[in-house]
Design a protein around this motif. Structure first.
Motif, PDB file in Angstrom:
ATOM      1  N   TYR A 196      88.619  -0.976  29.108  1.00  0.00           N
ATOM      2  CA  TYR A 196      87.336  -0.903  28.396  1.00  0.00           C
ATOM      3  C   TYR A 196      86.961   0.551  28.108  1.00  0.00           C
ATOM      4  CZ  TYR A 196      82.352  -1.178  27.406  1.00  0.00           C
ATOM      5  OH  TYR A 196      81.122  -1.044  26.822  1.00  0.00           O
ATOM      6  N   GLN A 197      87.137   1.413  29.113  1.00  0.00           N
ATOM      7  CA  GLN A 197      86.780   2.824  28.937  1.00  0.00           C
ATOM      8  C   GLN A 197      87.626   3.471  27.841  1.00  0.00           C
ATOM      9  OE1 GLN A 197      84.216   4.408  30.336  1.00  0.00           O
ATOM     10  NE2 GLN A 197      83.677   2.447  31.324  1.00  0.00           N
ATOM     11  N   ALA A 198      88.903   3.105  27.803  1.00  0.00           N
ATOM     12  CA  ALA A 198      89.769   3.656  26.755  1.00  0.00           C
ATOM     13  C   ALA A 198      89.315   3.158  25.385  1.00  0.00           C
ATOM     14  CB  ALA A 198      91.218   3.265  27.017  1.00  0.00           C
ATOM     15  N   GLU A 199      88.965   1.882  25.317  1.00  0.00           N
ATOM     16  CA  GLU A 199      88.493   1.341  24.038  1.00  0.00           C
ATOM     17  C   GLU A 199      87.156   1.955  23.625  1.00  0.00           C
ATOM     18  OE1 GLU A 199      88.385  -2.859  23.689  1.00  0.00           O
ATOM     19  OE2 GLU A 199      90.511  -3.128  24.112  1.00  0.00           O
ATOM     20  N   LEU A 200      86.329   2.264  24.607  1.00  0.00           N
ATOM     21  CA  LEU A 200      85.038   2.877  24.302  1.00  0.00           C
ATOM     22  C   LEU A 200      85.236   4.238  23.637  1.00  0.00           C
ATOM     23  CD1 LEU A 200      81.982   2.497  24.577  1.00  0.00           C
ATOM     24  CD2 LEU A 200      82.097   3.681  26.776  1.00  0.00           C
ATOM     25  N   LYS A 201      86.199   5.026  24.149  1.00  0.00           N
ATOM     26  CA  LYS A 201      86.494   6.320  23.535  1.00  0.00           C
ATOM     27  C   LYS A 201      87.038   6.142  22.125  1.00  0.00           C
ATOM     28  CE  LYS A 201      87.445   8.783  27.875  1.00  0.00           C
ATOM     29  NZ  LYS A 201      88.461   9.514  28.675  1.00  0.00           N
TER      30      LYS A 201
END
Length: 744
Positions: free
Chosen positions: A419-424
């Motif tokens: 999720y964090q990677a997708e958020l970036k």
């Protein structure tokens, strides 16, 4: 004494005859007699000059009535006219009214009735009053107003006796006001006591009290008096009577009691009545209970009093109903069962909380209906770890039985590395504003938390690009498909398409920057700079290069600011703006910026040329040709100049032509050189013009021969096609050049 008495009788007859023939609007029309009372007490203003009023301190004896009446008449008429011979007939007042202050007491003979301290038994009082009224011989004995001081509270048991004593005078109506003490005297000026003047002047007949036909009926007077007397008692007014009695001579309430035609009146009474009538009409539509109560507590005549009292009562009922409903709602508003909510809706009066109750019932119904469906929805979202579906469940659920579990699962997913990677990636896609980057996010995402948002952005950006494309083509830079030079902009057409796009996207800074370039083409440098500056604030790449160029090459008379130009161009170059990179190339190649030289210019131009920038391709070819910032390499020069020519960059034509003409970096090709020279010459390129005029003799013979042939075809040369650049050939070139200039 007999002669004097005879004289009085004669004069009395003459005076009464005169009064009988006087102005019908004054004394012969009406007479008010005050006994033991001051006419000014309680009057709504100064007594009108034409008001026929007589005043006596006490009741005269029956045999002294004539003298007393005569004296009273003299006192009320400052100047009197007499005749010495008695006239025909006796004085007759059409309408007669009496206002008297009397006192009740007991004595040896029983009930004592007195005026101004002069007490008589009931029979004597009746004889004196009857004799006095008879002396005026009125046609109609209208109303007697008796203000009775009854300190010993004798009236209840003596009412019949008092009625008989006064009734003998023959008045159509008696208004008897009973006071326990001498309070009436202390309140002599209180306007609420002056009920006789409104009756006499016709207020009881006026709207809204009566029918306004100039005749007060028994019913109208009775209603008006009753309301006024009741009001005095209800207010607890110290100046009002303790109780009152209205006595009528008959049962016909429709009978005419007073004829008000041509009677005098009080201006102050009219004014007070007008203002109260207006205020009452206003208050009938008001919701201000305090204001309405204040009016009812202080009004003098109180028009529409009944309706106002009804409205006040209604408002109190509404207030009570609201209070009760608020108390009930406070008890049931948190109910999880519909039972009491439905009882409230069935029995409420104002139903202040109807919408809230209905909404809660509807919510309960929706919860029941949605329970199983939401359970299935949550189970599917949880098993698939679908963040979007979980959030939709939390935001939209009605029963929300699994909402806490959903929130926990959402929190776990949000802290997940994926999720964090997708958020970036999402933030990068949004910042880029690039449709392809945003599409790539959708292709690569797993949780796809922002799918809806990105899809909306893609749709909007697609619409914006489509709407903006005609504007960029008309007024943009070559990087966006527009003209390189300001003079190549069709200002009218460009402004039209740009304004059309701006109407659909009014906040788009790139479009506003293009409007600035149109202003620049029109010569309005100030507006252009303002538009470019706002574009820079919004990080529009093209705005940096455009603004930097105005500092590098300011308007006539301006001083170049190379430091600012280089700073802006550097920022624009970092954003990928071609014009910024082109300007840096020029600044560095000319050694205008300390610490920067042709090598830096070549590095910039090489990168930009690889992106397809025609000007940069020319620079790279030129740098290779001249060995500026890089080792000279004519083969590379031919390659890059050729690419610039293929894109139509005019300045590259003559340089590439010279290399083909001389066989440098490529095979010898005078025909190719001639084609390039002539193409540039036709487009008024100054370098090509110079090569084919002043430098024509230096050209390869095959180039000259090709030029001669082209000149003959154009009809400006008749000489030999011999490859010799003689004066006639040069002259023909110049003539043809002038023709091109004249034709634009």
């Amino acid at each position: 004494m007999g002669r004097i008495a005879s004289f009085i009788v004669v004069v009395w007859a003459a005076l009464t005859a005169t009064l009988a023939n006087a102005d019908p609007q004054t004394s012969a029309r009406m007479q008010l007699l005050f006994i033991g009372a001051d006419p000014a007490d309680g009057a709504p203003g100064p007594l009108p000059a034409d008001m026929p009023i007589l005043q006596m301190a006490a009741l005269p004896t029956a045999d002294a009535v004539t003298n007393e009446v005569f004296g009273a008449l003299l006192r009320s008429n400052p100047v009197s006219t007499f005749v010495t011979t008695p006239g025909a007939g006796e004085a007759q007042f059409e309408q007669f009214f009496l206002v008297s202050d009397i006192t009740l007491d007991t004595g040896e003979g029983g009930l004592q009735i007195g005026t101004s301290g002069d007490m008589h038994d009931a029979a004597e009082f009746s004889r004196r009053l009857s004799a006095l009224v008879d002396a005026f011989n009125p046609e109609h004995r209208r109303v007697a107003f008796l203000r009775v001081q009854d300190p010993k509270q004798l009236f209840p048991v003596s009412m019949a006796e008092l009625q008989d004593a006064v009734g003998a005078s023959g008045f159509d109506l008696l208004a008897v006001m009973i006071y326990d003490d001498d309070g009436a005297g202390a309140c002599a000026q209180d306007v609420t006591r002056a009920i006789h003047y409104p009756i006499v002047t016709g207020v009881a007949d006026r709207a809204p009290f009566g029918n306004d036909d100039a005749i007060s009926s028994v019913a109208e007077v009775n209603d008006f008096l009753g309301a006024a007397l009741h009001r005095m008692s209800a207010r607890g007014n110290a100046c009002g009577p303790k109780y009152s009695v209205i006595l009528k001579s008959g049962d016909d309430d429709t009978a005419a009691l007073i004829n008000h035609t041509d009677l005098p009146g009080f201006a102050e009474l009219e004014t007070q009545l007008y203002h109260e009538t207006f205020e009452a009409l206003f208050l009938l539509e008001s919701d201000d209970q305090a204001e309405l109560q204040a009016f009812l507590d202080t009004c003098v005549y109180c028009p529409n009093e009944g309706a106002l009292a009804d409205r006040r009562a209604y408002m109190r009922q509404v207030e009570l109903a609201r209070k009760l409903e608020e108390e009930v709602w406070a008890q049931i508003s948190a109910d999880t069962s519909q039972r009491r909510l439905r009882i409230y809706l069935s029995n409420c009066t104002l139903c202040t909380f109807k919408e809230e109750a209905e909404a809660q019932i509807a919510h309960m119904d929706a919860v029941e209906a949605a329970f199983e469906q939401e359970a299935t929805q949550f189970a599917a979202a949880a098993s698939e770890r679908d963040l979007v579906a979980l959030r939709a469940y939390v935001d939209d659920c009605v029963a929300c039985a699994e909402v806490e579990n959903a929130r926990t699962l959402i929190s776990d997913l949000e802290n997940d590395a994926v999720y964090q990677a997708e958020l970036k990636a999402l933030q990068a896609a949004k910042v880029s504003g690039n449709v392809e980057v945003m599409k790539a996010y959708l292709t690569d995402c797993v949780l796809c938390d922002a799918r809806g948002e990105i899809e909306d952005l893609i749709a909007r950006e697609t619409r914006r690009v489509a709407a903006s494309a005609p504007c960029f083509a008309a007024a943009g830079l070559p990087q966006s498909g527009g003209p390189r030079k300001l003079e190549a902009i069709d200002q009218s057409a460009a402004r039209q398409v740009c304004n059309r796009a701006l109407a659909d996207f009014p906040d788009d800074p790139a479009l506003k920057t293009m409007i600035g370039r149109i202003d620049h083409a029109a010569g309005d440098v100030v507006r252009a700079r303002n538009a470019y500056s706002k574009g820079v604030e919004a990080a529009v790449p093209a705005a940096y290069g455009l603004l930097a160029y105005t500092h590098y090459a300011p308007e006539a008379g301006g001083e170049a600011d190379l430091e600012t130009a280089e700073r802006l161009a550097t920022a624009g170059a970092d954003l990928g703006d071609w014009l910024s990179q082109e300007l840096l190339t020029v600044l560095y190649s000319k050694n205008l910026i300390p610490g920067k030289d042709a090598g830096d210019a070549f590095t910039l131009a090489s990168a930009l040329a690889g992106e397809g920038n025609a000007l940069a391709q020319f620079f790279v070819g030129y740098f290779y040709l001249t060995g500026s910032g890089v080792d000279a390499d004519e083969t590379n020069a031919v390659t890059w100049l050729g690419q610039a020519v293929e894109q139509g960059y005019l300045h590259a034509f003559s340089f590439l032509a010279e290399l083909h003409e001389q066989g440098r970096g490529t095979e010898l090709s005078p025909d190719r050189a001639a084609d390039l020279y002539w193409a540039a010459f036709l487009r008024s390129d100054p370098t090509a013009k110079e090569r084919l005029t002043t430098q024509l003799s230096s050209r390869h013979p095959d180039v000259v021969r090709s030029v001669q042939q082209r000149l003959r075809t154009e009809g400006v040369y008749r000489g030999q096609i011999d490859g010799i650049a003689g004066p006639s050939t040069v002259s023909a070139v110049q003539t043809f050049s002038d023709t091109l200039t004249e034709n634009g």
